[in-house]
Design an enzyme around this catalytic site. Structure first.
Site, mmCIF file in Angstrom:
data_model
loop_
_atom_site.group_PDB
_atom_site.id
_atom_site.type_symbol
_atom_site.label_atom_id
_atom_site.label_comp_id
_atom_site.label_asym_id
_atom_site.label_seq_id
_atom_site.Cartn_x
_atom_site.Cartn_y
_atom_site.Cartn_z
ATOM 1 C CB SER A 65 47.320 38.636 35.171
ATOM 2 O OG SER A 65 48.567 38.312 34.433
ATOM 3 C CE1 TYR B 58 50.384 41.200 38.902
ATOM 4 C CE2 TYR B 58 50.639 39.266 37.401
ATOM 5 C CZ TYR B 58 50.078 40.677 37.636
ATOM 6 O OH TYR B 58 49.602 41.281 36.655
ATOM 7 C CE LYS C 186 46.777 41.347 38.318
ATOM 8 N NZ LYS C 186 46.007 42.618 38.441
#
Ligand SMILES: NC(=O)c1ccc[n+]([C@@H]2O[C@H](COP(=O)([O-])OP(=O)(O)OC[C@H]3O[C@@H](n4cnc5c(N)ncnc54)[C@H](O)[C@@H]3O)[C@@H](O)[C@H]2O)c1
Length: 302
Positions: free
Chosen positions: A155, A168, A172
């Site tokens: 991401s 997150y 990622k």
């Protein structure tokens, strides 16, 4: 139908988290082009709580209704048993496994001061451990046949950082490391691995993106890149691509020319900071050995 379409006849794909959003779109596209697909999805909420067989079953049924071949799988990618069961289902049902798209993901956004250890671990478990576990389970089958294509879903939040997403982003960026090492280890067995960093309108982002993004950022704007990366004609491995709203670009990790000293000191670093942060000419090592060699050569320069 034009005969120069890239197709996946005879190939078997696992797409994780394919009950909604991006994974659903990847599974539909691969199946439409002839791949046999295991549609995996745990079927829980965005934060990873709960489970339902419904979303995976719905997508598999849609593929079959459209004339394709697919089976549904409701296992959890984040457990070794779940990951192994997904891969086993591919091999038991379709006889082989050629393609893995690690796409399953959850969100538990909180700012750094408020994030709990549980929310950190839960996010890493699905994205990083899940991608590792499914890849690890698939690897021996791919190795045996000397062929494999893997796509991990990173991401921009991991590559570039984002407020409220420490868990997150960590996960990622972790997937970039997994991708690069998988590519290096897989090369001798015909196993290629790449990562994508998408931006698209899904249940994960609909409350974060401006409403006008909906029309231009559909999941179907991401799947052609994934499909290309898992096609037998694609020879690229170990790379990361950002993709969104019809634009695809390579994202690369590079190292600036740097500054060297035989007698490194705090003051020397301070005095040469401009050269240390300079970007040009940059190096792009494809593995750690090449990076270390470049550092050594810089040191040995008279
Ligand atoms: N939408 C974006 O803009 C965007 C941006 C960057 C990265 N991503 C990544 O793309 C991937 C797909 O996200 P999306 O936007 O389609 O969201 P989504 O919520 O629509 O899809 C994620 C799917 O993963 C499934 N899933 C979650 N945990 C699972 C588990 N343990 N085992 C199996 N399945 C599980 C969910 O049930 C869901 O169907 C995620 O990895 C996400 O982090 C999305």
């Amino acid at each position: 139908m034009p005969d120069d379409l890239l197709r996946y006849d005879g190939r078997v794909a696992v797409v994780t988290g394919a009950g909604h959003g991006l994974g659903r779109s990847h599974a539909l596209l691969l199946a439409e082009r002839g791949a046999k697909v295991v549609v995996n999805d745990l079927g829980g909420a965005l934060d990873g709580t709960g489970a339902s067989a419904g979303p995976a079953a719905e997508v598999a049924e849609l593929i079959v209704k459209n004339g394709g071949e697919a089976v549904a799988n409701g296992d959890n990618v984040a457990t070794p048993e779940g990951a192994e069961a997904i891969v086993r289902q591919a091999v038991d049902t379709f006889g082989q496994l050629d393609i893995v798209v690690n796409n399953a993901g959850i969100l538990r956004d909180r700012s750094l001061g408020k994030i709990s250890v549980e929310d950190f671990d839960a996010v890493l478990a699905v994205h990083v451990r899940g991608s590792f576990l499914v890849t690890r389970a698939a690897y021996p089958y791919m190795k045996e046949r000397g062929y494999g294509r893997i796509v991990n879903t990173s991401s921009p939040a991991g590559l570039f950082g984002n407020f409220g997403q420490a868990n997150y982003s960590t996960a990622k960026m972790g997937l970039v490391g997994l991708t690069k090492s998988t590519a290096i280890e897989g090369a001798r067995s015909g196993i290629l691995a790449n990562a994508i960093a998408p931006i698209a309108w899904t249940r994960m982002t609909e409350s974060l993106l401006p409403p006008e993004f909906e029309a231009k950022f559909g999941p179907e704007t991401i799947s052609p890149l994934v499909a290309y990366l898992v096609h037998e004609s694609c020879a690229t491995s170990g790379e990361v691509f950002s993709v969104g709203a019809g634009r695809v670009a390579r994202v690369f990790v590079a190292e600036g020319p740097g500054w060297s000293s035989d007698d490194l000191s705090i003051e020397g670093i301070a005095a040469n900071w401009d050269q240390i942060v300079a970007e040009q000419p940059y190096l792009q090592p494809t593995e750690i050995g090449k990076q270390a060699t470049a550092s050594l050569q810089a040191m040995l320069k008279p």
